[in-house]
Design an enzyme around this catalytic site. Structure first.
Site, PDB file in Angstrom:
ATOM      1  N   HIS A 280      -2.637   6.279  -3.073  1.00 41.33           N
ATOM      2  CA  HIS A 280      -3.560   5.161  -3.257  1.00 41.33           C
ATOM      3  C   HIS A 280      -4.928   5.429  -2.655  1.00 41.33           C
ATOM      4  CE1 HIS A 280      -3.078   3.268   0.825  1.00 41.33           C
ATOM      5  NE2 HIS A 280      -1.827   3.652   0.735  1.00 41.33           N
ATOM      6  N   GLU A 326      -3.284  -0.647  -3.091  1.00 41.19           N
ATOM      7  CA  GLU A 326      -1.864  -0.653  -2.703  1.00 41.19           C
ATOM      8  C   GLU A 326      -1.654  -1.640  -1.575  1.00 41.19           C
ATOM      9  OE1 GLU A 326       1.598   0.398  -0.219  1.00 41.19           O
ATOM     10  OE2 GLU A 326      -0.487   0.553   0.359  1.00 41.19           O
ATOM     11  N   ASP A 354       2.433   9.014   0.307  1.00 41.60           N
ATOM     12  CA  ASP A 354       1.860   7.881   1.053  1.00 41.60           C
ATOM     13  C   ASP A 354       2.528   7.717   2.409  1.00 41.60           C
ATOM     14  OD1 ASP A 354       0.404   5.660   1.762  1.00 41.60           O
ATOM     15  OD2 ASP A 354       1.466   4.275   0.444  1.00 41.60           O
TER      16      ASP A 354
END
Ligand SMILES: [Zn+2]
Length: 471
Positions: A280, A326, A354
């Site tokens: 993200h 996100e 992530d």
């Protein structure tokens, strides 16, 4: 494949194997994956992208000027790195503007605390809020309280996150961050403070998203750093009434336009079939979102770029998706899942980065059960990176997981979550914490998985479509 690279005997042998359908990956593909692994371990593309994004763009809170700058940055970088079909697909995101948050204990002993407003918090009145503190450990404990114990007071969630390799402590301490203020408001509380859902031992609170419920007037919500939560608990241990004074000036400001930024390395034969690499682009605003998630952006872009430079391009397309927002509601992931729902069967496998750039310690795969041998073959090329096979507990992560719910198989590279949750959503999440060697290790693992997934005959099957809606 270049037949000149093989003796006719080896080629005939490979053809026999492929004809029998026994091996979805040819020896030449495995050789190329090993070569890409070596190149990734000597490549600094990802580290340079992380430096650039954190330094030249900085914090990227959804809907902020930094978010818009990040979208422009991403388009430029993907084009410069040689990606095809580079595009920004518009995503509407909520816009919340952080003001200034303050907290002090006013009784029994004066103490100023390090605090951050939780994302989405409403402001306090200009004069602040002062009230007695009521400690609770969990949402369940709060819900069991009589209204008269909570009404007019400030609820303090005390649960402490324990560090762990897989970050499991986060799942158990984060629920009060999401709905603690809303549940406290139902019982008449005037504000909510929580011990940060994170493991920093500095006086750096961990922010994060929280949400209100319709029909209940919102109350301000704050995270205290761990040492400050300790101080508050020390005062509560005196047995005397403890009072807090809180002020906050954050506010909502409607919606803004952001975008998912996408780029592709086209496959050599099955271009419509894609391997999705996700990370993200947005971040929280206290630091510069270095490990959350600039490293993810750098890792997936570098992995795809290396594959694009291969003389033996894989069959399928590698699609890099930098998701919008996100942190504050998965806006980009939901928009992507909606936009590509009709093409979901062409999404062969997804992977997400992530969890920062820390030491990989294993790989897990959620694929059709008869495709697990293929996963084991891919894992064999990860073995020299210290990445064993960990089983079938894979989610695809917050963003890519939205596609898993629609039936797309996923693989998770598991990385050490211990140091990640020391930095996560804090002012300490800055570029100086990024270790170039660990970035390369992650790029190497992503490159191997993405390359072999894009090449494997037959793919990974499909998963059952989840009944729950995207969340
Ligand atoms: Zn993140």
């Amino acid at each position: 494949m270049s037949s000149a690279r093989f003796s006719s005997g080896v080629a005939a042998c490979l053809l026999t194997v492929i004809a029998h359908g026994a091996e979805p990956l040819a020896g030449a593909a495995l050789d190329e994956a090993r070569a890409l692994r070596a190149r990734a371990l000597a490549d600094d593309t990802a580290y340079e992208l992380v430096r650039s994004l954190t330094t030249e763009v900085g914090p990227r809170l959804a809907g902020s000027p930094g978010d818009a700058a990040a979208v422009a940055w991403a388009l430029d970088k993907l084009k410069a790195l040689g990606f095809s079909n580079v595009r920004a697909e518009p995503v509407t995101v909520p816009r919340w503007i952080r003001g200034e948050a303050r907290a002090e204990i006013t009784a029994p002993w004066l103490q100023t605390l390090a605090v951050a407003a939780l994302g989405g918090s409403v402001a306090t009145p200009a004069e602040g809020i002062e009230a007695e503190v009521v400690p609770v450990t969990t949402l369940e404990e709060l819900k069991a309280q009589p209204r008269e114990r909570i009404a007019g007071r400030i609820v303090f969630f005390t649960a402490r996150m324990q560090p762990s390799l897989d970050g499991g402590g986060y799942e158990t301490t984060v629920p009060p961050r999401g709905t603690g203020a809303a549940e406290s408001a139902k019982l008449g509380a005037v504000a909510m403070v929580m011990r940060s859902a994170g493991t920093s031992v500095s006086r750096t609170p961990h922010t994060g998203a929280q949400r209100y419920v319709d029909g209940i007037p919102p109350i301000p919500a704050f995270a205290l750093s761990n040492p400050d939560a300790d101080m508050l608990e020390q005062q509560l241990a005196s047995g005397r009434p403890v009072r807090l004074k809180l002020s906050n000036t954050s506010r909502w400001d409607g919606e803004a336009q952001s975008a998912n930024v996408i780029g592709e390395i086209p496959g050599r034969s099955h271009q419509q079939e894609v391997i999705v690499l996700g990370a993200h682009l947005d971040s929280w605003d206290l630091g510069t979102g270095a490990h959350d998630d600039a490293t993810g952006v750098g890792i997936i872009a570098a992995a795809a770029k290396l594959i694009g430079e291969s003389k033996r391009r894989p069959k399928r397309t590698i699609r890099v998706v930098f998701y919008a927002n996100e942190e504050f509601g998965l806006s980009g992931a939901k928009a992507y899942a909606t936009a590509y729902k009709d093409q979901i069967d062409q999404h062969v496998l997804g992977l997400e980065s992530d969890l920062g750039a820390f030491r990989p310690y294993g790989v897990a795969a959620r694929v059709a059960p008869d495709k697990l041998p293929l996963v084991r073959t891919i894992q064999s090329v990860l073995e020299p990176l210290g990445v064993p096979y960990l089983g079938t507990e894979a989610s695809g992560g917050a963003d890519v997981g939205q596609l898993r719910k629609l039936g797309m198989p996923v693989m998770d590279l598991q990385t050490d979550a211990g140091p990640y949750f020391d930095l996560h959503h804090t002012a300490n999440d800055t570029f100086d914490k990024v270790d170039p060697r660990l970035v390369q290790l992650n790029v190497a693992a992503f490159t191997v998985i993405a390359y072999l997934a894009a090449e494997a005959e037959g793919g990974f099957g499909r998963l059952p479509v989840a009944s729950e809606t995207a969340q």
